[in-house]
Design a protein around this motif. Structure first.
Motif, mmCIF file in Angstrom:
data_model
loop_
_atom_site.group_PDB
_atom_site.id
_atom_site.type_symbol
_atom_site.label_atom_id
_atom_site.label_comp_id
_atom_site.label_asym_id
_atom_site.label_seq_id
_atom_site.Cartn_x
_atom_site.Cartn_y
_atom_site.Cartn_z
ATOM 1 N N PHE A 77 0.821 -1.226 -0.215
ATOM 2 C CA PHE A 77 0.094 -0.016 -0.263
ATOM 3 C C PHE A 77 0.793 1.300 -0.050
ATOM 4 N N SER A 78 0.542 2.194 -0.833
ATOM 5 C CA SER A 78 1.242 3.427 -0.819
ATOM 6 C C SER A 78 0.313 4.351 0.246
ATOM 7 N N LYS A 79 0.796 5.777 0.562
ATOM 8 C CA LYS A 79 0.421 6.344 1.497
ATOM 9 C C LYS A 79 -1.315 6.690 1.110
ATOM 10 N N ILE A 80 -1.512 7.050 -0.063
ATOM 11 C CA ILE A 80 -2.830 7.352 -0.473
ATOM 12 C C ILE A 80 -3.797 6.142 -0.230
ATOM 13 N N GLU A 81 -3.254 5.095 -0.871
ATOM 14 C CA GLU A 81 -3.815 3.728 -0.872
ATOM 15 C C GLU A 81 -4.251 3.394 0.682
ATOM 16 N N LEU A 82 -3.525 3.581 1.562
ATOM 17 C CA LEU A 82 -3.700 3.145 2.683
ATOM 18 C C LEU A 82 -4.819 4.315 3.239
ATOM 19 N N PHE A 83 -4.700 5.224 3.169
ATOM 20 C CA PHE A 83 -5.782 6.335 3.601
ATOM 21 C C PHE A 83 -7.141 6.019 3.086
ATOM 22 N N LEU A 84 -7.176 5.701 1.877
ATOM 23 C CA LEU A 84 -8.368 5.192 1.157
ATOM 24 C C LEU A 84 -8.794 4.136 1.869
ATOM 25 N N ALA A 85 -8.011 2.929 2.204
ATOM 26 C CA ALA A 85 -8.597 1.760 2.766
ATOM 27 C C ALA A 85 -9.002 2.073 4.271
ATOM 28 N N GLU A 86 -8.288 2.949 4.733
ATOM 29 C CA GLU A 86 -8.648 3.317 6.107
ATOM 30 C C GLU A 86 -9.922 3.923 6.258
#
Ligand code: AMP
Ligand code: MG
Length: 327
Positions: A77-86
């Protein structure tokens, strides 16, 4: 014949989990549509769901997991992908991520270096994922290209090829997940879905003010087969943006419908969430009226105009694909 539809109690969820363990397939409800699930680690089990759906082998499957932690064990996960998932999991968001797992069957990802993952928001789906304890590959439980299932009985189209169908009644949302792929400074929407672009924008704009969100329109280069022009289709032809249906058309209204017109209202009060929930069931019922009643004078389906914002944009996306002439 013994019915394959079961109530999703703990005994049946345990039974479903055993079926998956043995390489079988189980249909289960999610908040979007019903999925046909197989052990994502088992090549043979995954092959069976491609065969059941008559799905082309180059159309990769979405892997379902019970939480973000499990997702992080199989993908980067990149930073933005993690943000979206969270922010959006559990929920109708599928992320196309860099595959970080040797274990997931290559059949699931169709040999790509990316992997599509989602955490569903449905108690039966989550119980099954937790009980099974491994990722489940689960495309929608319909014949490829046809209308997605939003009731357990719709999945009977595949009944020869599944061991068990868990009944979750109506799917709460009734439209497929939104598929996103993140790149440098941008998010591509590979498939519009029940998580709207407006909603994504609202949530990310503070942390990621510069990111661009763009829709990959169906075109020459197909990144995600959900982009195929003819998809999500009823068997009958479909005419869009119709205010005055002909006598030979089954009408799907948006708002109230005159009693003299045969058909259904997607939402009497013009509520888009309700229209999304009813859409696939009514397309199926319209098909039945046209094709299964020998006395019917109906030949095709007509749909009222649907406002093109929010969930309406995703409904219109599906209707456009469903209306593309196939014969
Ligand atoms: P379905 O499971 O029927 O809802 O369809 C899943 C969609 O996810 C298909 O359109 C796939 O092409 C898309 N998909 C799955 N994995 C990937 C991937 N690695 N890259 C792009 N799209 C994907
Ligand atoms: Mg599908």
């Amino acid at each position: 014949m013994e019915s394959k539809i079961f109530q999703p109690n703990s005994k049946n969820i345990l039974k479903a989990s055993k079926i998956l363990q043995e390489g079988g397939s189980v249909v289960f409800p999610t908040e979007t549509v019903y999925g046909i699930g197989a052990n994502a680690l088992n090549d043979k089990a995954v092959e069976r769901i491609y065969a059941a759906k008559k799905r082309p082998q180059n159309n990769p499957l979405i892997v379902h997991v019970e939480n973000l932690e499990r997702a992080r064990s199989i993908a980067h996960f990149s930073k933005i992908e993690l943000f979206l998932a969270e922010n959006f999991w559990p929920g109708p968001l599928t992320l196309v991520l860099n595959n970080g797992s040797q274990e997931i069957s290559k059949k699931v990802t169709a040999g790509l270096r990316t992997i599509a993952i989602r955490v569903p928001k449905n108690t039966t789906a989550i119980s099954l994922l937790k009980t099974f304890g491994k990722p489940i590959a689960a495309p929608s439980a319909n014949i490829s290209g046809e209308v997605s299932p939003t009731l357990a009985t719709h999945a009977l189209d595949l009944k020869k090829d599944v061991e068990m169908i868990l009944d979750g009644n109506y799917c709460e949302i009734g439209l497929e997940s939104t598929i996103l792929k993140c790149g440098e400074g941008k998010i591509d929407i590979l498939r519009e879905g029940s998580l709207t672009r407006e909603n994504i924008k609202k949530v990310i704009s503070f942390e990621f003010p510069k990111i661009e969100i763009s829709l990959q329109s169906p075109g020459k280069e197909i990144i995600s087969p959900g982009q195929l022009l003819t998809h999500y289709s009823p068997k009958s032809n479909l005419r869009l943006n119709v205010l005055e249906p002909s006598k030979e058309e089954v009408y799907l209204a948006f708002g109230s419908k005159k009693a003299s017109i045969e058909g259904f209202s997607l939402s009497e009060n013009k509520i888009l969430t309700e229209a999304a929930r009813n859409l696939y069931n009514y397309l199926r019922l319209a098909d039945e009226m046209i094709l299964e009643d020998p006395n019917s004078n109906k030949k095709s389906i007509a749909v009222a105009p649907i406002p093109n914002y929010g969930l309406g944009a995703s409904i219109n996306d599906r209707l456009l694909r469903a209306s593309t002439l196939k014969r």
